[in-house]
Design an enzyme around this catalytic site. Sequence first.
Site, PDB file in Angstrom:
ATOM      1  CB  CYS A  52      -1.286   0.081   0.784  1.00 50.31           C
ATOM      2  SG  CYS A  52      -2.274  -1.369   1.495  1.00 50.31           S
ATOM      3  NE  ARG A  67       4.734   1.630  -0.050  1.00 50.68           N
ATOM      4  CZ  ARG A  67       5.569   1.907   0.965  1.00 50.68           C
ATOM      5  NH1 ARG A  67       6.625   2.250   0.636  1.00 50.68           N
ATOM      6  NH2 ARG A  67       5.594   0.989   2.069  1.00 50.68           N
ATOM      7  CD1 TRP A  77      -0.594  -6.557  -2.646  1.00 54.92           C
ATOM      8  CD2 TRP A  77      -0.108  -7.251  -0.565  1.00 54.92           C
ATOM      9  NE1 TRP A  77      -0.147  -8.186  -2.916  1.00 54.92           N
ATOM     10  CE2 TRP A  77      -0.165  -7.755  -1.918  1.00 54.92           C
ATOM     11  CE3 TRP A  77      -1.243  -6.909   0.215  1.00 54.92           C
ATOM     12  CZ2 TRP A  77       0.100  -9.125  -0.970  1.00 54.92           C
ATOM     13  CZ3 TRP A  77      -0.505  -8.650   1.049  1.00 54.92           C
ATOM     14  CH2 TRP A  77      -0.092  -9.323   0.379  1.00 54.92           C
ATOM     15  CG  ASN A 127       2.003   1.049   4.186  1.00 54.22           C
ATOM     16  OD1 ASN A 127       2.992   1.342   4.443  1.00 54.22           O
ATOM     17  ND2 ASN A 127       1.967  -0.511   3.803  1.00 54.22           N
ATOM     18  N   GLY A 128      -0.602  -0.785   6.182  1.00 52.57           N
ATOM     19  CA  GLY A 128       0.103  -1.570   7.026  1.00 52.57           C
ATOM     20  C   GLY A 128      -1.031  -2.373   7.947  1.00 52.57           C
ATOM     21  CD  GLU A 180      16.004 -14.710  -8.221  1.00 55.91           C
ATOM     22  OE1 GLU A 180      16.115 -14.182  -7.719  1.00 55.91           O
ATOM     23  OE2 GLU A 180      16.050 -13.417  -9.317  1.00 55.91           O
ATOM     24  CE  LYS A 230      13.191 -11.752 -10.330  1.00 57.82           C
ATOM     25  NZ  LYS A 230      13.724 -11.747  -9.095  1.00 57.82           N
ATOM     26  CD  GLU A 235       9.294 -12.303  -9.062  1.00 60.87           C
ATOM     27  OE1 GLU A 235       9.075 -12.220  -7.288  1.00 60.87           O
ATOM     28  OE2 GLU A 235      10.157 -11.810  -9.047  1.00 60.87           O
ATOM     29  CG  HIS A 266      17.238 -37.949  -3.723  1.00 62.14           C
ATOM     30  ND1 HIS A 266      17.814 -39.434  -3.374  1.00 62.14           N
ATOM     31  CD2 HIS A 266      18.460 -37.293  -3.978  1.00 62.14           C
ATOM     32  CE1 HIS A 266      18.897 -39.050  -3.263  1.00 62.14           C
ATOM     33  NE2 HIS A 266      19.337 -38.487  -3.380  1.00 62.14           N
ATOM     34  CE  LYS A 323      11.398  -3.772  -6.492  1.00 65.10           C
ATOM     35  NZ  LYS A 323      11.213  -4.270  -7.045  1.00 65.10           N
TER      36      LYS A 323
HETATM   37  C1  G6P Z   1       9.125  -9.343  -2.427  1.00 62.36           C
HETATM   38  C2  G6P Z   1       9.727  -8.906  -3.768  1.00 62.36           C
HETATM   39  C3  G6P Z   1      10.840  -9.415  -4.047  1.00 62.36           C
HETATM   40  C4  G6P Z   1      11.981  -8.994  -2.770  1.00 62.36           C
HETATM   41  C5  G6P Z   1      11.398  -9.902  -1.441  1.00 62.36           C
HETATM   42  C6  G6P Z   1      12.229  -8.811  -0.241  1.00 62.36           C
HETATM   43  O1  G6P Z   1       8.793 -10.347  -2.163  1.00 62.36           O
HETATM   44  O2  G6P Z   1       8.081  -8.750  -4.615  1.00 62.36           O
HETATM   45  O3  G6P Z   1      10.910  -9.218  -5.614  1.00 62.36           O
HETATM   46  O4  G6P Z   1      12.679 -10.040  -3.387  1.00 62.36           O
HETATM   47  O5  G6P Z   1       9.824  -8.805  -1.683  1.00 62.36           O
HETATM   48  O6  G6P Z   1      11.555  -7.941  -0.511  1.00 62.36           O
HETATM   49  P1  G6P Z   1      13.385  -7.128  -0.592  1.00 62.36           P
HETATM   50  O7  G6P Z   1      13.191  -5.733   0.100  1.00 62.36           O
HETATM   51  O8  G6P Z   1      13.328  -7.391   1.444  1.00 62.36           O
HETATM   52  O9  G6P Z   1      14.577  -8.113  -1.354  1.00 62.36           O
END
Ligand code: G6P
Length: 607
Positions: free
Chosen positions: A2, A27, A74, A98-99, A479, A483, A486, A502, A602
């Site tokens: 948010c 956000r 969000w 926000n929160g 990772e 990517k 997501e 396994h 994000k």
């Molecule tokens: C969210 C984002 C990711 C990020 C993660 C950790 O899930 O979508 O891209 O890696 O948060 O965020 P930070 O700001 O702590 O690296």
Amino acid sequence: MCGIVGAINGGKVASDLLTGLRRLEYRGYDSAGLAVLQNDDFHLHKAQGELKNLEKLMKTDPIDGRVGISHTRWATHGEPSELNAHPHTVKNICVVHNGIIENYQDLRDKLISEGHEFLSQTDTEVIPHLIVKYQHQGMSVEVAIQRAIQDLEGAYAICVMDKYAPDMLFAARHGSPLVLGYGEDTHYVASDAMALAPITQKVSYLEDDDFVALNQHHVEIYNGNGTHVQRAISVSNIKEDDVGTNGYEHFMQKEIFEQPDIIQNLFFKYFNRRTLGFRREQININFSDLKKMTIVACGTSYYAAQTAKYWFEKYAHLPVEVDIASEFRYRESPMAKDGVALFISQSGETADTIAAMKYAKSWNQKTIGIVNSERSTIARECDLDLMIEAGPEIGVASTKAFTAQLMTLACMAMKAGIDRGALLSDDAIKMAQQLSELPEKMREVLDDKEIYDDLAELIKDHSTAIFVGRGLGFPLAMEGALKLKEISYIHAEGFGAGELKHGPIALIEQGTPVIAITPDDALLEKNISNIREVQARGANVIPVGDCSSIKDIGVSPKQAVKMPSSTGITMPILYALPMQLLAYATTCAKGLNVDKPRNLAKSVTVE
Ligand code: G6P
């Protein structure tokens, strides 16, 4: 999660509010809303979905006023709908938040028993009800807000308007970030300085538990004890260019292509250009006598941590424990005496990572933050912060922050190796040489971008994709899978290639895409044996590796990503690029929203 923006200028605030919201969409983008106070009444618009829907509404039915608050959401409590969109209004009070208010159900039940009527399913709505309740007990709006927030448990940043105080705007924070902006005859409140970058560079960062009352000309700040305080005004270094796409189609694409320059600048920060000697003063930690180090992070930052474990253990002989923040904070893990704990976070605001840092502090650890956002909570509250200097990252899927984190961690691992006598100076120079060549190799990989459109065709219609690697390729496989899943919504998992037998190999069907990270390293032969096993079961393997490794795997050259040569210290940074480009191309081929994937945000400022 948010984003909030408030503004007061005695004239018209709507356009500034929308400008700010546009920069906060990273956000959350489930719904957006904006309220202004004009002629003693609130005028309010809310729209489900991305901000553009609210903007349309503002065009067809413009509203404006001398003071206003706005929000991009969000969803946490209550589905993403117009009804649950902020601002929330109760009688004379209008609030954006926000929160998460953790005790909202108890508060709501109590308020209902006292005769209050609720309209939304949100936790936020208790806030205006509480303020109104305390005003009815005779408190001024300032006192009523401060009294109301005493009832709240959880995290919040709020911005409040009162119909009966039309020349004022109020804000408070506990656990969620908030900045004040100083423009010409206008004062602003926003979730971060980036929101205000196109409007003003002059900002103050509020401390936790600050309460602010603003009018057009004055700002009064009180700390958590109610003492009148000043918060320094600084000039944020975020430029308008940093928050635009600069001719690229998406923020993610722009951010992928920024990486060589970022890595080059970090190289110059940590190494002497001429002698390639390590600039030890840049990392003010002595690793010599350390018994163990803990690294905690979430999401992509967690995979950077996993990669760093290999480096610290190999080059510095330093045992490293890595954990995801949401688990670590509640695990009650005993921490070593005089230990060091590292917290990696692009935003520096991830709620779980902040809580994990507080836990480590309670064990007297020296806390180090590896962050991108200079004035973030982690940057301010850790004992030592190392900035990754990647510039604002706006695409929800982290790209440049990941490689900048890796570069910073690689340099730290080298420093630790030098401090502990585990890394000989000749080897350190060789590694520095390899890192110095990295930006050029990254540019080479980015120049070859066409191949990813063809590879995307091999992946886009599958419901599952598997990423495999060994050694440093294992965290990168995870990772790469993150990517892809997501942003393209393809179910993707990353495995250590040796672990396939396994369980994961059962997922392989005829044509299942398996992205195999196969650099020419000491584990290549073992890696290739594992890949043959999935090929034998019908997998469509897409190798990402050196020429020799690709040849051994025996797929058509069109179906492979040929990488420049790399070494243990450079491989994860270089090979991160094809992972990003593959996810990007697949998502574009599916016609999905690259920068704003569904359900995600994000900056995860709630648990
Ligand atoms: C969210 C984002 C990711 C990020 C993660 C950790 O899930 O979508 O891209 O890696 O948060 O965020 P930070 O700001 O702590 O690296």
